[in-house]
Design an enzyme around this catalytic site. Structure first.
Site, PDB file in Angstrom:
ATOM      1  N   GLY A  12     -47.932 -10.513  35.892  1.00  0.00           N
ATOM      2  CA  GLY A  12     -47.868  -9.539  34.794  1.00  0.00           C
ATOM      3  C   GLY A  12     -46.694  -9.830  33.735  1.00  0.00           C
ATOM      4  N   ASP A  13     -46.657  -9.447  32.557  1.00  0.00           N
ATOM      5  CA  ASP A  13     -45.778  -9.389  31.553  1.00  0.00           C
ATOM      6  C   ASP A  13     -45.683 -11.101  30.972  1.00  0.00           C
ATOM      7  OD1 ASP A  13     -45.105  -6.795  31.752  1.00  0.00           O
ATOM      8  OD2 ASP A  13     -43.477  -7.234  33.278  1.00  0.00           O
ATOM      9  N   GLU A  14     -46.883 -11.590  30.929  1.00  0.00           N
ATOM     10  CA  GLU A  14     -46.955 -13.057  30.443  1.00  0.00           C
ATOM     11  C   GLU A  14     -46.857 -13.249  29.155  1.00  0.00           C
ATOM     12  OE1 GLU A  14     -49.316 -11.426  32.527  1.00  0.00           O
ATOM     13  OE2 GLU A  14     -49.422 -12.694  34.387  1.00  0.00           O
ATOM     14  N   GLY A  15     -46.933 -12.039  28.179  1.00  0.00           N
ATOM     15  CA  GLY A  15     -46.877 -12.197  26.814  1.00  0.00           C
ATOM     16  C   GLY A  15     -48.374 -12.088  26.512  1.00  0.00           C
ATOM     17  N   LYS A  16     -49.223 -11.215  27.048  1.00  0.00           N
ATOM     18  CA  LYS A  16     -50.678 -11.047  26.981  1.00  0.00           C
ATOM     19  C   LYS A  16     -50.610 -10.121  25.417  1.00  0.00           C
ATOM     20  CE  LYS A  16     -51.120  -8.651  30.702  1.00  0.00           C
ATOM     21  NZ  LYS A  16     -49.877  -8.835  31.365  1.00  0.00           N
ATOM     22  N   ASN A  38     -49.174   2.011  33.155  1.00  0.00           N
ATOM     23  CA  ASN A  38     -48.240   1.213  34.013  1.00  0.00           C
ATOM     24  C   ASN A  38     -47.919  -0.202  33.201  1.00  0.00           C
ATOM     25  OD1 ASN A  38     -50.849   0.315  34.402  1.00  0.00           O
ATOM     26  ND2 ASN A  38     -50.642  -0.361  36.565  1.00  0.00           N
ATOM     27  N   ALA A  39     -48.880  -0.696  32.346  1.00  0.00           N
ATOM     28  CA  ALA A  39     -48.847  -1.889  31.590  1.00  0.00           C
ATOM     29  C   ALA A  39     -47.877  -1.521  30.202  1.00  0.00           C
ATOM     30  CB  ALA A  39     -50.335  -2.067  30.902  1.00  0.00           C
ATOM     31  N   GLY A  40     -47.396  -2.317  29.714  1.00  0.00           N
ATOM     32  CA  GLY A  40     -46.479  -2.647  28.636  1.00  0.00           C
ATOM     33  C   GLY A  40     -46.517  -3.628  27.890  1.00  0.00           C
ATOM     34  N   HIS A  41     -47.342  -3.838  26.625  1.00  0.00           N
ATOM     35  CA  HIS A  41     -47.799  -4.874  26.075  1.00  0.00           C
ATOM     36  C   HIS A  41     -46.867  -4.950  24.819  1.00  0.00           C
ATOM     37  CE1 HIS A  41     -51.716  -5.243  28.202  1.00  0.00           C
ATOM     38  NE2 HIS A  41     -50.717  -5.209  29.106  1.00  0.00           N
ATOM     39  N   ARG A 143     -63.804   9.509  45.407  1.00  0.00           N
ATOM     40  CA  ARG A 143     -64.809  10.346  44.850  1.00  0.00           C
ATOM     41  C   ARG A 143     -64.364  11.883  44.511  1.00  0.00           C
ATOM     42  NH1 ARG A 143     -68.453   8.115  48.921  1.00  0.00           N
ATOM     43  NH2 ARG A 143     -66.655   8.161  49.587  1.00  0.00           N
ATOM     44  N   GLN A 223     -51.665  -6.149  33.716  1.00  0.00           N
ATOM     45  CA  GLN A 223     -51.041  -6.886  34.700  1.00  0.00           C
ATOM     46  C   GLN A 223     -51.383  -8.192  34.939  1.00  0.00           C
ATOM     47  OE1 GLN A 223     -52.946  -3.603  35.367  1.00  0.00           O
ATOM     48  NE2 GLN A 223     -50.907  -2.827  34.408  1.00  0.00           N
ATOM     49  N   THR A 238     -51.085  -3.872  42.257  1.00  0.00           N
ATOM     50  CA  THR A 238     -51.495  -2.583  41.380  1.00  0.00           C
ATOM     51  C   THR A 238     -52.679  -2.107  42.165  1.00  0.00           C
ATOM     52  OG1 THR A 238     -51.578  -1.601  39.206  1.00  0.00           O
ATOM     53  CG2 THR A 238     -52.626  -3.716  39.549  1.00  0.00           C
ATOM     54  N   LEU A 330     -42.079 -20.527  25.904  1.00  0.00           N
ATOM     55  CA  LEU A 330     -41.548 -22.038  26.108  1.00  0.00           C
ATOM     56  C   LEU A 330     -40.053 -22.119  25.657  1.00  0.00           C
ATOM     57  CD1 LEU A 330     -42.620 -24.722  26.969  1.00  0.00           C
ATOM     58  CD2 LEU A 330     -42.693 -25.326  24.372  1.00  0.00           C
TER      59      LEU A 330
HETATM   60  P1  GDP Z   1     -47.396  -8.469  28.308  1.00  0.00           P
HETATM   61  O1  GDP Z   1     -47.301  -7.245  29.254  1.00  0.00           O
HETATM   62  O2  GDP Z   1     -48.220  -9.659  29.065  1.00  0.00           O
HETATM   63  O3  GDP Z   1     -48.099  -8.024  27.198  1.00  0.00           O
HETATM   64  O4  GDP Z   1     -45.851  -9.013  28.245  1.00  0.00           O
HETATM   65  P2  GDP Z   1     -44.622  -7.980  27.800  1.00  0.00           P
HETATM   66  O5  GDP Z   1     -44.699  -7.603  26.560  1.00  0.00           O
HETATM   67  O6  GDP Z   1     -44.471  -6.964  28.910  1.00  0.00           O
HETATM   68  O7  GDP Z   1     -43.610  -9.006  27.831  1.00  0.00           O
HETATM   69  C1  GDP Z   1     -43.357 -10.284  27.374  1.00  0.00           C
HETATM   70  C2  GDP Z   1     -42.066 -10.384  26.704  1.00  0.00           C
HETATM   71  O8  GDP Z   1     -41.992 -11.542  25.998  1.00  0.00           O
HETATM   72  C3  GDP Z   1     -41.980  -9.487  25.579  1.00  0.00           C
HETATM   73  O9  GDP Z   1     -40.747  -8.937  24.908  1.00  0.00           O
HETATM   74  C4  GDP Z   1     -42.507 -10.289  24.318  1.00  0.00           C
HETATM   75  O10 GDP Z   1     -42.207  -9.843  22.836  1.00  0.00           O
HETATM   76  C5  GDP Z   1     -41.831 -11.624  24.608  1.00  0.00           C
HETATM   77  N1  GDP Z   1     -42.713 -12.772  24.046  1.00  0.00           N
HETATM   78  C6  GDP Z   1     -43.832 -13.172  24.147  1.00  0.00           C
HETATM   79  N2  GDP Z   1     -44.250 -14.569  23.730  1.00  0.00           N
HETATM   80  C7  GDP Z   1     -42.732 -14.913  23.617  1.00  0.00           C
HETATM   81  C8  GDP Z   1     -42.261 -16.190  23.470  1.00  0.00           C
HETATM   82  O11 GDP Z   1     -43.117 -17.314  23.185  1.00  0.00           O
HETATM   83  N3  GDP Z   1     -40.921 -16.192  23.198  1.00  0.00           N
HETATM   84  C9  GDP Z   1     -40.208 -15.157  23.370  1.00  0.00           C
HETATM   85  N4  GDP Z   1     -38.804 -15.484  23.167  1.00  0.00           N
HETATM   86  N5  GDP Z   1     -40.626 -14.164  23.659  1.00  0.00           N
HETATM   87  C10 GDP Z   1     -41.838 -13.832  24.031  1.00  0.00           C
HETATM   88  P1  IMO Z   2     -48.457  -5.685  32.148  1.00  0.00           P
HETATM   89  O1  IMO Z   2     -49.906  -5.255  31.590  1.00  0.00           O
HETATM   90  C1  IMO Z   2     -45.797  -6.247  35.463  1.00  0.00           C
HETATM   91  C2  IMO Z   2     -46.343  -3.847  38.987  1.00  0.00           C
HETATM   92  C3  IMO Z   2     -45.335  -2.741  39.438  1.00  0.00           C
HETATM   93  C4  IMO Z   2     -45.289  -2.854  40.733  1.00  0.00           C
HETATM   94  C5  IMO Z   2     -46.957  -3.136  41.173  1.00  0.00           C
HETATM   95  C6  IMO Z   2     -47.566  -1.733  41.396  1.00  0.00           C
HETATM   96  O2  IMO Z   2     -47.369  -5.163  31.084  1.00  0.00           O
HETATM   97  O3  IMO Z   2     -48.357  -7.075  32.466  1.00  0.00           O
HETATM   98  P2  IMO Z   2     -48.195   0.430  39.922  1.00  0.00           P
HETATM   99  O4  IMO Z   2     -47.381   1.344  38.954  1.00  0.00           O
HETATM  100  O5  IMO Z   2     -49.316  -0.405  38.853  1.00  0.00           O
HETATM  101  O6  IMO Z   2     -48.737   0.959  41.218  1.00  0.00           O
HETATM  102  O7  IMO Z   2     -47.057  -0.881  40.446  1.00  0.00           O
HETATM  103  O8  IMO Z   2     -47.418  -3.558  39.839  1.00  0.00           O
HETATM  104  N1  IMO Z   2     -46.829  -3.799  37.546  1.00  0.00           N
HETATM  105  C7  IMO Z   2     -46.411  -4.508  36.441  1.00  0.00           C
HETATM  106  N2  IMO Z   2     -45.697  -5.784  36.576  1.00  0.00           N
HETATM  107  N3  IMO Z   2     -46.481  -5.847  34.353  1.00  0.00           N
HETATM  108  C8  IMO Z   2     -47.554  -4.886  34.249  1.00  0.00           C
HETATM  109  O9  IMO Z   2     -48.182  -4.739  33.434  1.00  0.00           O
HETATM  110  C9  IMO Z   2     -47.514  -4.240  35.546  1.00  0.00           C
HETATM  111  N4  IMO Z   2     -48.152  -3.218  35.966  1.00  0.00           N
HETATM  112  C10 IMO Z   2     -47.573  -3.008  37.157  1.00  0.00           C
HETATM  113  O10 IMO Z   2     -44.118  -3.187  38.733  1.00  0.00           O
HETATM  114  O11 IMO Z   2     -44.729  -3.925  41.293  1.00  0.00           O
HETATM  115 MG    MG Z   3     -45.788  -6.038  30.195  1.00  0.00          MG
END
Ligand code: GDP
Ligand code: IMO
Ligand code: MG
Length: 424
Positions: A12-16, A38-41, A143, A223, A238, A330
């Site tokens: 998760g949080d790869e920068g999607k 639970n997601a935060g993009h 259900r 995620q 999750t 990077l």
């Molecule tokens: P997501 O859940 O996969 O959409 O990722 P998040 O938004 O939760 O976390 C990714 C974090 O990396 C965020 O703060 C983005 O603004 C940041 N981000 C994404 N790509 C890059 C990058 O190439 N460089 C930097 N410095 N930050 C980035």
């Molecule tokens: P995005 O879309 C990173 C993690 C939680 C916990 C596990 C289960 O932003 O990548 P949950 O509340 O889903 O039952 O929690 O999954 N988790 C994430 N970690 N990015 C997320 O979403 C996540 N959504 C859930 O931290 O370990």
């Molecule tokens: Mg996120």
């Protein structure tokens, strides 16, 4: 572009969100098909930063349609807040958002149960976001869930809710929690229903009609692969299928309508919450946290950090059918003299080298990485816009990650901004 699924290939949080926002320019529709708030993009547009939880990251682009599919679990009150928050910032949320009538609801009792179960687990907790996601998907499978179709029919909703409140309050009490107030839940949800009703529709037929008229769809994964309920580090996962198959079941679009799968990875590894993370390394975490980076977008928790794990990403390529890869962050490694990449695991650091992650989370926790190392480039990359202008060592690093992961390198991101993106 045609129909594309974008997934996270790590934890998760790869920068999607950032990559979705960049790619949205080339498509008509962006679909969320699993997960919930639970997601935060995160999307950074100039000096403005947006964090989206339930609404697809396409919402910031004019003329794009955003769909919340049947596989998403929706907290209606949180969704209304998100819609209003965007509107306050001048973002149009109107006919450009559609919500599936068969998406399940996250209820306040789900949040209480989530919180109580975590508390009772003590040191074995999952580290959930406490948004009620697991209990909501649990009700769906049992259900006993309530859906958007119920929410927008006040009489039906009232009747079904009464029964659900009784049963769930008994569960909450048995877990040592405080029962929820049924009358308040009803009032809050009916108020949310009024705002949401105009958006609610059968999104399956909408998407199929759109495909018939040659509209192009981007599926926004939430995620990441190792948080997948089937393929992740169970039970530290999750409750939905975060892998590419989830995009089909969670939207009603069949697998043979999909043309490409994009896997997004960070140039290193992060995880928020508990569970095994073989390449975790405090020095990487300290470096990134000192740079003000790697704090959760949803909960603000500091993310655990480590070296890039190619055993994991290779597995992710296999499970998701990843065709092309986007590497983000990077620039986070710009200051390192030497960079390590995990190419294999050895249990307790002994015995044969494993090239796929063990299924058992306990065994994965015992895995010690086998590393290869590459020289760092020691040059800022955040203002570079062309692949050929990246330092040669940075290019070699990115290419090595793609090769070890078994996918074609397509995008390298060197900053959070829309323009800080290099297309190959
Ligand atoms: P997501 O859940 O996969 O959409 O990722 P998040 O938004 O939760 O976390 C990714 C974090 O990396 C965020 O703060 C983005 O603004 C940041 N981000 C994404 N790509 C890059 C990058 O190439 N460089 C930097 N410095 N930050 C980035
Ligand atoms: P995005 O879309 C990173 C993690 C939680 C916990 C596990 C289960 O932003 O990548 P949950 O509340 O889903 O039952 O929690 O999954 N988790 C994430 N970690 N990015 C997320 O979403 C996540 N959504 C859930 O931290 O370990
Ligand atoms: Mg996120």
């Amino acid at each position: 572009m045609s129909n594309t699924i974008l997934v996270g290939s790590q934890w998760g949080d790869e920068g999607k969100g950032k990559i979705i926002d960049v790619l949205t320019g080339g498509v008509d529709i962006v679909v969320r098909s699993q997960g919930g708030n639970n997601a935060g993009h995160t999307i950074v547009d100039g000096d403005k930063k947006y964090v989206l939880h339930l609404i697809p990251s396409g919402i910031l682009r004019k003329g794009k349609i955003c769909v919340i599919g049947n596989g998403v679990v929706i907290d209606p009150v949180a969704l209304v807040e998100e819609i209003q928050g965007l509107r306050k910032r001048g973002i149009k949320v109107d006919k450009n958002l559609l919500i599936s009538d068969s998406a399940h609801l996250v209820m306040p009792y789900h949040r209480s149960i989530d919180e109580r179960r975590e508390a009772l687990k003590g040191k074995n907790k999952i580290g959930t976001t406490k948004r009620g996601i697991g209990p909501a998907y649990g009700d769906k499978a049992a259900r006993t869930g309530l859906r958007m179709a119920d929410l927008i029919r006040p009489e039906v909703f009232k009747q079904k809710l009464a029964l659900r409140i009784r049963e769930n309050n008994a569960v909450i009490k048995s877990l040592g929690g405080k029962p929820v107030n049924g009358a308040k839940v009803l009032a809050d949800y009916i108020a949310a229903a009024k705002v949401l009703k105009p958006f609610v529709t059968n999104t399956v037929t909408y998407l199929h009609k759109a495909m018939e008229s040659k509209k192009e769809i981007l599926f926004e994964g939430a995620q990441g692969t190792f948080l997948d309920i089937d393929h992740g580090t169970y039970p530290f996962v999750t409750s939905s299928n975060t892998t590419s198959g989830g995009a089909c079941t969670g939207s009603g679009v069949a697998p043979n309508r999909i043309d490409e799968v994009i896997g997004v990875v960070k140039a290193y590894t992060t995880r928020v919450g508990e569970g095994p993370l073989p390449t975790e390394e405090e020095v990487i975490g300290d470096m990134l946290h000192n740079m003000g980076r790697e704090f959760g977008s949803t909960t603000g928790r500091a993310r655990r950090c480590g070296w890039f794990d190619a055993v994991a990403t290779r597995y992710a390529t296999m499970v998701n059918g990843v065709d092309v890869m986007a590497i983000t962050n990077l620039d986070g490694l710009d200051g390192l003299e030497e960079i390590r990449i995990c190419t294999g695991y050895r249990i307790d650091g002994k015995g044969p080298v494993l090239d796929t992650p063990p299924t058992d989370a306990g065994e994965l926790a015992r895995c010690r990485p086998v590393y290869t190392s590459m020289p760092g480039w020691l040059t800022p990359t955040d203002s570079i816009r062309k692949y050929k202008d990246l330092p040669v060592k940075a290019r070699r690093y990115a290419e090595t990650l793609a090769k070890l992961s078994g996918a074609k390198l397509a995008i390298v991101s060197v900053g959070p901004g829309r323009d800080q993106t290099i297309h190959l």
